[in-house]
Design an enzyme around this catalytic site. Structure first.
Site, PDB file in Angstrom:
ATOM      1  N   ASP A  20      41.070  52.668  35.317  1.00 20.79           N
ATOM      2  CA  ASP A  20      41.647  51.807  34.283  1.00 20.79           C
ATOM      3  C   ASP A  20      42.304  52.697  33.243  1.00 20.79           C
ATOM      4  O   ASP A  20      41.907  53.862  33.078  1.00 20.79           O
ATOM      5  CB  ASP A  20      40.550  50.945  33.642  1.00 20.79           C
ATOM      6  CG  ASP A  20      41.108  49.748  32.879  1.00 20.79           C
ATOM      7  OD1 ASP A  20      41.773  49.957  31.847  1.00 20.79           O
ATOM      8  OD2 ASP A  20      40.876  48.607  33.317  1.00 20.79           O
ATOM      9  N   ASP A  46      47.145  56.160  33.174  1.00 14.02           N
ATOM     10  CA  ASP A  46      48.264  55.238  33.040  1.00 14.02           C
ATOM     11  C   ASP A  46      48.940  55.209  34.401  1.00 14.02           C
ATOM     12  O   ASP A  46      49.434  56.230  34.880  1.00 14.02           O
ATOM     13  CB  ASP A  46      49.229  55.758  31.969  1.00 14.02           C
ATOM     14  CG  ASP A  46      50.436  54.849  31.763  1.00 14.02           C
ATOM     15  OD1 ASP A  46      50.717  53.989  32.630  1.00 14.02           O
ATOM     16  OD2 ASP A  46      51.119  55.012  30.732  1.00 14.02           O
ATOM     17  N   ASN A  73      45.427  46.812  41.703  1.00  9.40           N
ATOM     18  CA  ASN A  73      45.229  45.632  40.885  1.00  9.40           C
ATOM     19  C   ASN A  73      45.840  45.763  39.490  1.00  9.40           C
ATOM     20  O   ASN A  73      46.045  44.761  38.808  1.00  9.40           O
ATOM     21  CB  ASN A  73      43.716  45.360  40.769  1.00  9.40           C
ATOM     22  CG  ASN A  73      43.381  44.211  39.863  1.00  9.40           C
ATOM     23  OD1 ASN A  73      43.644  43.062  40.182  1.00  9.40           O
ATOM     24  ND2 ASN A  73      42.811  44.505  38.701  1.00  9.40           N
ATOM     25  N   TYR A 138      57.713  39.462  35.115  1.00  9.49           N
ATOM     26  CA  TYR A 138      56.420  39.671  35.765  1.00  9.49           C
ATOM     27  C   TYR A 138      56.483  39.290  37.241  1.00  9.49           C
ATOM     28  O   TYR A 138      56.028  40.045  38.101  1.00  9.49           O
ATOM     29  CB  TYR A 138      55.344  38.841  35.055  1.00  9.49           C
ATOM     30  CG  TYR A 138      53.971  38.976  35.653  1.00  9.49           C
ATOM     31  CD1 TYR A 138      53.159  40.070  35.347  1.00  9.49           C
ATOM     32  CD2 TYR A 138      53.471  38.025  36.533  1.00  9.49           C
ATOM     33  CE1 TYR A 138      51.892  40.206  35.895  1.00  9.49           C
ATOM     34  CE2 TYR A 138      52.213  38.147  37.093  1.00  9.49           C
ATOM     35  CZ  TYR A 138      51.425  39.235  36.770  1.00  9.49           C
ATOM     36  OH  TYR A 138      50.177  39.361  37.316  1.00  9.49           O
ATOM     37  N   LYS A 142      55.918  41.402  40.940  1.00 11.09           N
ATOM     38  CA  LYS A 142      54.987  40.988  41.983  1.00 11.09           C
ATOM     39  C   LYS A 142      55.719  40.654  43.280  1.00 11.09           C
ATOM     40  O   LYS A 142      55.177  40.836  44.375  1.00 11.09           O
ATOM     41  CB  LYS A 142      54.156  39.791  41.502  1.00 11.09           C
ATOM     42  CG  LYS A 142      53.205  40.149  40.369  1.00 11.09           C
ATOM     43  CD  LYS A 142      52.236  41.258  40.773  1.00 11.09           C
ATOM     44  CE  LYS A 142      51.180  41.542  39.743  1.00 11.09           C
ATOM     45  NZ  LYS A 142      50.204  42.561  40.177  1.00 11.09           N
TER      46      LYS A 142
END
Length: 235
Positions: A20, A46, A73, A138, A142
């Protein structure tokens, strides 16, 4: 979703690198896994920075050996009309959501190639399949994840490496809660859910279950697939 997936894979007996940008958050998840009897280390990077991604991969190898499963993810969101999306917004979302997945896959690929076995699971999104107002940026990232998944599956299948994508619908995550609390949807979110065959928010554990299947030996003849975990929504 990342936390639930890390916990599920650990319960399945996998050693997990919890990655993370927020090290404290990763450490909390890794500690929960360890307390439950699993094996996990916390990593910080990052995802848009190759050197940080490669350092995290090296740290994982040092702890657990070659990496043969990866779940991509990490993502950041942007809710804005297309006319208000800035170039900086574009660059940041593309760098994290799409480039980040590519960087991590490229960093672990030598381990999978050497083993002749690998599982790559990319988290995409239902909005990329149907479109979503104020989310063109966004969903574009994806959609790129979906296309990359399919092409990598074609390229890597003969090497023993499967590449699949899980496409979440409306899942109860911090990202979704920020959108709900900020009233960022064109209609009340309850109205969106009411139109689903299963009219409720999905749970992160349900995404984790799909990831666990794709990461398993049983999914060895499954590649290039897009699994919607979306309550049956199809519009």
């Amino acid at each position: 979703m990342g936390k639930a997936t890390a916990q599920r894979l650990a319960r399945d007996g996998r050693s997990v690198g919890v990655l993370d940008i927020d090290r404290a958050g990763a450490e909390a998840v890794a500690a929960e896994i360890a307390a439950a009897g699993g094996k996990a280390i916390a990593l910080a990077a990052d995802m848009a920075d190759r050197s940080q991604v490669e350092a995290a991969v090296a740290e994982t190898r040092q702890a657990f050996g070659p990496i043969t499963i990866v779940v991509n993810n990490a993502a950041v969101e942007n809710f804005a009309p297309i006319g208000e999306v800035t170039e900086a917004d574009w660059d940041r979302l593309m760098a994290v959501n799409l480039k980040g997945a590519f960087l991590l896959i490229q960093a672990v690929l030598p381990d999978m190639m050497a083993a002749g076995w690998g599982r790559i699971v990319n988290i995409s999104g239902f909005g990329a399949q149907i479109g979503a107002p104020n989310m063109a940026l966004y969903t574009a990232t994806k959609g790129g994840v979906i296309s990359m998944t399919r092409s990598m599956a074609v390229e890597l299948g003969s090497k023993g490496i499967t590449v699949n994508s899980v496409s979440p619908g409306f899942i109860d995550t911090p990202m979704a809660r920020r959108a709900i609390e900020g009233d960022l949807f064109p209609v009340p979110y309850e109205q969106i859910l009411a139109a689903y065959p299963i009219p409720r928010l999905g749970q992160a554990e349900e995404i984790a279950a799909a990831c666990a299947f794709f990461a398993s030996d049983e999914a060895g003849y499954v590649t290039g697939q897009l699994l919607g975990v979306n309550g049956g929504a199809a519009f």
